[in-house]
Scaffold this motif. Structure first.
Motif, PDB file in Angstrom:
ATOM      1  N   SER A  72     -10.220   4.455   0.026  1.00 20.18           N
ATOM      2  CA  SER A  72      -9.977   5.250  -1.178  1.00 20.18           C
ATOM      3  C   SER A  72     -10.230   4.454  -2.449  1.00 20.18           C
ATOM      4  CB  SER A  72      -8.534   5.763  -1.157  1.00 20.18           C
ATOM      5  OG  SER A  72      -7.643   4.693  -0.982  1.00 20.18           O
ATOM      6  N   LYS A  73     -10.814   3.269  -2.304  1.00 22.11           N
ATOM      7  CA  LYS A  73     -10.951   2.403  -3.479  1.00 22.11           C
ATOM      8  C   LYS A  73     -12.407   2.206  -3.881  1.00 22.11           C
ATOM      9  CE  LYS A  73      -6.576   1.557  -3.046  1.00 22.11           C
ATOM     10  NZ  LYS A  73      -5.602   2.238  -3.845  1.00 22.11           N
TER      11      LYS A  73
ATOM     12  N   ASP B  98      -4.075  -4.616  -1.689  1.00 19.54           N
ATOM     13  CA  ASP B  98      -3.537  -3.582  -0.803  1.00 19.54           C
ATOM     14  C   ASP B  98      -3.899  -3.888   0.645  1.00 19.54           C
ATOM     15  OD1 ASP B  98      -2.703  -2.365  -3.072  1.00 19.54           O
ATOM     16  OD2 ASP B  98      -3.493  -0.378  -2.585  1.00 19.54           O
TER      17      ASP B  98
ATOM     18  N   THR C 227      -7.252   1.675   4.280  1.00 10.86           N
ATOM     19  CA  THR C 227      -6.706   1.409   2.960  1.00 10.86           C
ATOM     20  C   THR C 227      -7.804   1.301   1.914  1.00 10.86           C
ATOM     21  OG1 THR C 227      -4.880   0.240   3.934  1.00 10.86           O
ATOM     22  CG2 THR C 227      -5.350  -0.260   1.650  1.00 10.86           C
TER      23      THR C 227
ATOM     24  N   ASP D 197       0.856  -1.191   0.000  1.00 13.64           N
ATOM     25  CA  ASP D 197       0.000   0.000   0.000  1.00 13.64           C
ATOM     26  C   ASP D 197       0.891   1.241   0.000  1.00 13.64           C
ATOM     27  OD1 ASP D 197      -2.314   1.457   0.053  1.00 13.64           O
ATOM     28  OD2 ASP D 197      -2.417   1.501   2.235  1.00 13.64           O
ATOM     29  N   GLY D 198       0.284   2.395  -0.269  1.00 12.18           N
ATOM     30  CA  GLY D 198       1.070   3.627  -0.206  1.00 12.18           C
ATOM     31  C   GLY D 198       1.824   3.910  -1.488  1.00 12.18           C
TER      32      GLY D 198
HETATM   33 MG    MG Z   1      -3.885   3.014  -0.206  1.00 14.09          MG
END
Ligand code: MG
Ligand code: ADP
Length: 536
Positions: free
Chosen positions: A171-172, A400, A168, A100-101
């Motif tokens: 945002s998806k 992620d 996480t 992630d990130g």
């Molecule tokens: Mg993310």
């Protein structure tokens, strides 16, 4: 490029095929590189955070991908520029190490370089900037250790893990269903995790998908799902407590390895050939039966003749199972992979509690669900989604979240998201910079400014006034000594990320800082770019 000397001993550089090369030197070169990196970073900026936008990318053969994941966007963008490619690699390494990130790291690197430009204009040497950045990065990572919180979790208390995964996923595409999805991911990770060694083998988590159904239908299967069906429609659809043989040899008569020709000019010859083939098949099937196998899983295909025979002899079979799945099945059932019929014996068989063929909707698509395997805790997340693009994006999002859960199993330390950690680090770096007297002071302050690019982008993407939001939060952090305050992206009325439950792993954040600083240093050190000229 080679170095030569003229008659007075003065050195000069010879560029091979000079007229076909272009060359940029010195500060010009650094600036050109920064320009390229900035452009790449700017593309990703709008995708950061819970209100980030998605990108739609079309591959040369017309495949469309819609995604919010930094690494995927950059990979599909086909960046031509060499420095741009470094940014792509940057995002990829974050993806490999942490998962992630991937957007954040590029935004940060872009900001670091963008701010470095101002320092270059001031006349500062690129290497001094690089050193200052290095010092600042150290201060920032030390600060992360100061503000981190430990989350204790166990197999019974998975809530802390779920909450971090929810950040996480927020945002998806699956944002709407983040809780059930996060629970699925955490359960999957814990099912295969080795909590004593603090390790998770991600190979044991398979993410399989089938177009159709609703996202809500996504579920966790405590076993293996393979996108195959029984080879013959008349075979039973459900088997319980079966012995499994795994074969990597085809149900086929052996083929001569060199070119050959068979002349068949009479009916007798044809029948003899057919009988010979049939004898092979009968022998193969019989060997499987003799070993005690009740289900055969085959890497290769087989002939209709063999298929018919298998059905006749009550030996269900699955064909064309991929190599990865074969290995997974072998590990789970405890079967040995058998490369030759002659080697098939009873002790090479594995066990499966249940093997079921399940169908979906009105389509003919079927899948096999294999559960209750003795050895291994392999699990499959079975994803459903309206179309292929959504399905792929859900898979990437779950990847992620799975990575985040894995990172937490490795190290259960977290910091607060929404830019809170970045602002806190910026404050720490600013404080440390004031104690440094050399030119590095400026570079460190610049590093602090660049760190704030993340909260700025988060605010901008959420439709908040960026500078105002950032300064307000920063002021409060400074006054209240509270490193948990971040940007309120979802307009919930509080800036306290503890109340909003927005968490990120410390390993992930540290990696972002390290990688971004490293790439910056690398780019700042390039002072000569020689490449084939674009225009001949
Ligand atoms: Mg993310
Ligand atoms: P990345 O690919 O870098 O993970 P994301 O699009 O997932 O990018 O965005 C991650 C950023 O969004 C992190 O900085 C995280 O702290 C922030 N974030 C996620 N959810 C929230 C939220 N609900 N409120 C504020 N910030 C959030």
């Amino acid at each position: 490029m080679s170095l030569a000397f003229d008659e007075f001993g003065r050195p000069f550089i010879i560029l091979r095929e000079q007229e076909r090369k272009s060359r940029v030197k010195g500060i010009e070169a650094v600036k050109a590189s920064i320009m390229a990196a900035k452009t790449v970073a700017r593309t990703l900026r709008s995708s950061l955070g819970p209100k980030g936008m998605d990108k739609m990318l079309q591959s040369p053969d017309g495949d469309v991908t819609i995604t919010n994941d930094g690494a995927t966007i950059l990979e599909m963008m086909e960046v031509e520029n060499q420095i741009g490619k470094l940014m792509v690699e940057l995002s990829k390494s974050q993806d490999h190490e942490i998962g992630d990130g991937t957007t954040g790291v590029v935004v940060l690197a872009g900001a670091l370089l963008e701010h470095a430009e101002a320092l270059l204009d001031m006349g500062m040497h690129p290497l001094r900037i690089a050193e200052g950045y290095e010092m600042a990065c150290k201060v920032a990572t030390e600060n992360l250790d100061k503000i981190k919180t430990r989350f204790d979790f166990s197999k019974e208390n998975i809530e802390p893990l779920v909450k971090t995964c929810m950040t996480t996923l927020s945002s998806k595409v699956v944002g709407r269903l983040k809780r059930p999805m996060a629970e699925i991911c955490v359960k999957a990770v814990l099912a295969v995790a080795d909590l004593e060694r603090r390790d998770v083998n991600l190979d044991l988590i398979k993410v399989e998908g089938k177009v159709g159904g609703k996202m809500e239908d996504t579920r966790l299967v405590e076993g293996i799902v393979i996108d195959k069906e029984f080879s013959h429609p008349q075979m039973p659809k459900e088997l319980n407590d079966v012995k499994v043989a795994i074969l990597t040899c085809p149900f086929e008569p052996p083929k001569p390895k060199t070119k050959h020709k068979v002349d068949i000019d009479t009916v007798e010859k044809f029948e003899a050939l057919r009988d010979a083939e049939k004898a092979y098949f009968t022998d193969m099937v019989q060997r499987c039966k003799d070993s005690g196998a009740e289900l055969v899983i085959c890497q290769w295909g087989f002939d209709d003749e063999a298929n018919h025979l298998l059905m006749h002899k009550n030996l269900p079979a699955v064909r064309w199972v991929g190599g990865v799945e074969i290995e997974l099945l072998a590990m789970a059932t405890g079967a040995r992979i058998v490369p030759r019929f002659q080697e098939l014996t009873a002790d090479k068989l594995g066990m499966a509690g249940s093997v079921k063929e399940v169908g979906f909707g009105t389509t003919k698509d079927k899948m096999l669900v294999i559960e209750g395997c003795p050895n291994l805790k392999a699990v499959t997340i079975f994803v459903r989604g309206g179309n292929r693009m959504v399905l792929d994006e859900i898979k990437r999002s779950l990847h992620d979240a799975i990575c985040v859960a894995r990172n937490l199993v490795r190290d259960n330390a977290i910091v607060y998201g929404g830019g809170a950690a970045e602002i806190s680090c910026a404050l720490a770096v600013e404080e440390a910079a004031d104690k440094v007297t050399g030119v590095e002071h400026y570079a460190m302050r610049t590093f602090a400014d660049a760190l704030q690019a993340v909260p700025l982008a988060l605010a901008e993407n959420s439709g908040l006034p960026p500078i105002e939001s950032l300064t307000a939060v920063k002021k409060r952090q400074l006054e209240e000594k509270n490193p948990y305050l971040g940007i309120d992206c979802n307009d919930t009325g509080t800036n306290d990320m503890r109340e909003q439950n927005v968490f990120e792993t410390v390993i992930g954040k540290k990696q972002q800082l390290f990688l971004a600083t490293q790439v910056c240093k690398m780019i700042l050190k390039i002072d000569d770019v020689i490449k084939p000229s674009e225009y001949d």
